[in-house]
Motif scaffolding. Structure first.
Motif, PDB file in Angstrom:
ATOM      1  N   VAL A  37       0.869  -1.172   0.000  1.00  0.00           N
ATOM      2  CA  VAL A  37       0.000   0.000   0.000  1.00  0.00           C
ATOM      3  C   VAL A  37       0.906   1.222   0.000  1.00  0.00           C
ATOM      4  O   VAL A  37       1.764   1.366   0.877  1.00  0.00           O
ATOM      5  N   ILE A  38       0.723   2.102  -0.993  1.00  0.00           N
ATOM      6  CA  ILE A  38       1.575   3.275  -1.128  1.00  0.00           C
ATOM      7  C   ILE A  38       0.722   4.530  -1.010  1.00  0.00           C
ATOM      8  O   ILE A  38      -0.080   4.821  -1.895  1.00  0.00           O
ATOM      9  N   PRO A  39       0.906   5.289   0.088  1.00  0.00           N
ATOM     10  CA  PRO A  39       0.228   6.577   0.182  1.00  0.00           C
ATOM     11  C   PRO A  39       0.937   7.587  -0.720  1.00  0.00           C
ATOM     12  O   PRO A  39       2.161   7.708  -0.684  1.00  0.00           O
ATOM     13  N   VAL A  40       0.167   8.273  -1.544  1.00  0.00           N
ATOM     14  CA  VAL A  40       0.733   9.251  -2.481  1.00  0.00           C
ATOM     15  C   VAL A  40       0.551  10.638  -1.874  1.00  0.00           C
ATOM     16  O   VAL A  40      -0.554  11.164  -1.827  1.00  0.00           O
ATOM     17  N   ASP A  50      -4.209  12.562   6.737  1.00  0.00           N
ATOM     18  CA  ASP A  50      -5.451  11.902   6.319  1.00  0.00           C
ATOM     19  C   ASP A  50      -5.173  10.785   5.314  1.00  0.00           C
ATOM     20  O   ASP A  50      -5.762   9.704   5.392  1.00  0.00           O
ATOM     21  N   VAL A  51      -4.250  11.059   4.379  1.00  0.00           N
ATOM     22  CA  VAL A  51      -3.881  10.045   3.376  1.00  0.00           C
ATOM     23  C   VAL A  51      -3.219   8.858   4.069  1.00  0.00           C
ATOM     24  O   VAL A  51      -3.514   7.701   3.762  1.00  0.00           O
ATOM     25  N   LEU A  52      -2.309   9.132   5.016  1.00  0.00           N
ATOM     26  CA  LEU A  52      -1.654   8.053   5.755  1.00  0.00           C
ATOM     27  C   LEU A  52      -2.657   7.211   6.530  1.00  0.00           C
ATOM     28  O   LEU A  52      -2.566   5.987   6.556  1.00  0.00           O
ATOM     29  N   ALA A  55      -4.481   4.981   4.159  1.00  0.00           N
ATOM     30  CA  ALA A  55      -3.602   3.885   3.727  1.00  0.00           C
ATOM     31  C   ALA A  55      -3.481   2.829   4.818  1.00  0.00           C
ATOM     32  O   ALA A  55      -3.482   1.626   4.536  1.00  0.00           O
ATOM     33  N   GLU A  56      -3.401   3.258   6.063  1.00  0.00           N
ATOM     34  CA  GLU A  56      -3.337   2.304   7.176  1.00  0.00           C
ATOM     35  C   GLU A  56      -4.637   1.509   7.282  1.00  0.00           C
ATOM     36  O   GLU A  56      -4.614   0.313   7.595  1.00  0.00           O
ATOM     37  N   ASP A  57      -5.777   2.169   7.025  1.00  0.00           N
ATOM     38  CA  ASP A  57      -7.066   1.464   7.035  1.00  0.00           C
ATOM     39  C   ASP A  57      -7.123   0.399   5.939  1.00  0.00           C
ATOM     40  O   ASP A  57      -7.619  -0.709   6.159  1.00  0.00           O
ATOM     41  N   VAL A  58      -6.612   0.747   4.758  1.00  0.00           N
ATOM     42  CA  VAL A  58      -6.585  -0.220   3.650  1.00  0.00           C
ATOM     43  C   VAL A  58      -5.702  -1.401   4.038  1.00  0.00           C
ATOM     44  O   VAL A  58      -6.072  -2.562   3.837  1.00  0.00           O
ATOM     45  N   ASP A  72       4.141   1.290   2.676  1.00  0.00           N
ATOM     46  CA  ASP A  72       5.385   2.006   2.387  1.00  0.00           C
ATOM     47  C   ASP A  72       5.141   3.500   2.600  1.00  0.00           C
ATOM     48  O   ASP A  72       4.734   4.213   1.695  1.00  0.00           O
ATOM     49  N   SER A  73       5.409   3.967   3.811  1.00  0.00           N
ATOM     50  CA  SER A  73       5.173   5.376   4.128  1.00  0.00           C
ATOM     51  C   SER A  73       6.475   6.162   4.228  1.00  0.00           C
ATOM     52  O   SER A  73       6.536   7.179   4.926  1.00  0.00           O
TER      53      SER A  73
END
Length: 131
Positions: A37-40, A50-52, A55-58, A72-73
């Motif tokens: 999972v890659i947060p953009v 919020d994006v992070l 991504a953690e929820d996904v 991958d943060s």
């Protein structure tokens, strides 16, 4: 057999065992995860947290299904560098979550056919899991 022949055979056997261990270790490193999972996000954005979180929820949702997933943060790489890094490690399936996707309530699931060929990547938009 002579002593030098025995030493030669022993060295060859040892070299073969070391080569097998090295190959096993390399295979383990390249196939460590099934999905990434890659947060953009990029510097200066106010919605990075919020994006992070999305991504953690996904990641949590996918991990519940028994899939070996990695988030991958890393901040010091661009999203493209992260995509290339994971493709070359053998992880050809990824989920991208960006700020625009977050507003729309979706994420992008991408599957690369071969590492490094960005034109062969199949992309599909999927709803984000509930928080």
């Amino acid at each position: 057999k002579k002593a030098w022949q025995e030493r030669l055979v022993a060295r060859a056997a040892k070299a073969e065992r070391e080569e097998e261990k090295r190959k096993e270790k390399k295979d383990k490193l390249t196939r460590q995860h099934e999905l990434v999972v890659i947060p953009v996000f990029w510097r200066g954005r106010h919605d990075k947290l919020d994006v992070l979180k999305a991504a953690e929820d996904v990641k949590a949702c996918v991990a519940q299904q028994g899939v070996d997933v990695w988030l991958d943060s890393r901040r010091h790489y661009t999203p493209g560098q992260k995509f290339a890094h994971w493709e070359h490690r053998g992880v050809l399936l990824r989920v991208e979550v960006g700020p625009e996707d977050l507003k729309e309530g979706v994420c992008r699931v991408c599957k690369a056919k071969e590492a490094g060929d960005y034109q062969s990547v199949e992309r599909k938009r999927v709803r984000l899991p509930p928080a």
